[in-house]
Design an enzyme around this catalytic site. Sequence first.
Site: not given
Ligand code: UDP
Ligand code: MN
Length: 341
Positions: A110-112, A115, A203, A291, A314
């Site tokens: 997902f790339a919303v 992102y 990410d 999660e 990481d």
């Molecule tokens: N995501 C997105 N847009 C957003 C928030 C989340 O596309 O505004 C998607 C994206 O693929 C991201 C995933 O949801 O990698 C999980 O969110 P994030 O990576 O921010 O969570 P974290 O890894 O920091 O817990």
């Molecule tokens: Mn993430």
Amino acid sequence: MLLFQCTVFVVVLSVCVCVRENQLILNKCNTPFFFFFQFLISPKNGVIIFIIKSSRDTSTTMVFCCFRSRSDVLTCTPWNAPIIWEGMFDPDLYDRAHNEEGTSVALTVFAVGRYLDAYLKTFLNSSERYFMPGLPVAYYVFTDLPEKVLAIRLTPQRRLRIIKVERHSRWQDISMMRMKTISDIIESEIRHYYTHVFCFDVDQVFTGRFGSEALGDSVALLHAYYYNVAKAFYTYDNNPKSQAYMENGDFYYHAAVFGGSWKSVKALTDSCYQSILVDKERNVEALWHDESHLNKYLWLHKPSRVLSPEYCWDPIIGHRYNIRITRLEWAPKNYAQLRTS
Ligand code: UDP
Ligand code: MN
């Protein structure tokens, strides 16, 4: 205790070896002497110790052998699922077996919002190089801005599908609602064409082979920050009102990577989505969103294969003696910039 039992057992065997050894030596020597072989086996640590003594002098030789390829890390769960670490597998054998079986993999990402610009291109370019080399792969990219997805050069047997999704106003919902979208696309499309599904956060960047050794019926990933800490530090959901609430667990899994056969990923995403909906009705939200629900599900439905944190590391953590390779790395993140619309 196990160590001791094995010793007694093997001493009996050793006597046979000694007798044969003695006959051999008797032919060559004037003074007969014996060799005593003793084996100490510690299956838990993956170590065999050979103790060799001679009746001629008082010297003792000890030989340490590791029969497991990695004795420095846990390589098997209590329910006998393998935990995959560098040095434990032959990549060519896995690739050959999966090619013969006709394995094919769908990757969802997902790339919303922001992102998309920040991560998608690097993610896809790196996955072209390292993700499931030699197998047919389809990328399913979900975005609210399909027209902004840049073309990438795909290697043979690879395809890219871009699917428009709505943009939830809260980042927590963007993250959680992935469960529903993944379940829907498995039902409508993936199940007809692909044997396996892997779901990724965007990410991150592939930095090494993430190949067919990672495939299994139900695959979960050990979180880089929790793989080597006591269970007391795991951040499971602690609100009894949430469906994700749990007191005990096996490991702390990271929701940035999970996968398996299409059937088991469908079951997982359906169940997590249902739990998220129940929480919404009750006006509660799990501590770490999707999660937390994933961890609860994997506690109740044990994964058949577990990936070590090599599969999502990481680099900020720095050097760890048991991380010999990194296959996927967290990309740098500026939360303040990414999560404001
Ligand atoms: N995501 C997105 N847009 C957003 C928030 C989340 O596309 O505004 C998607 C994206 O693929 C991201 C995933 O949801 O990698 C999980 O969110 P994030 O990576 O921010 O969570 P974290 O890894 O920091 O817990
Ligand atoms: Mn993430």
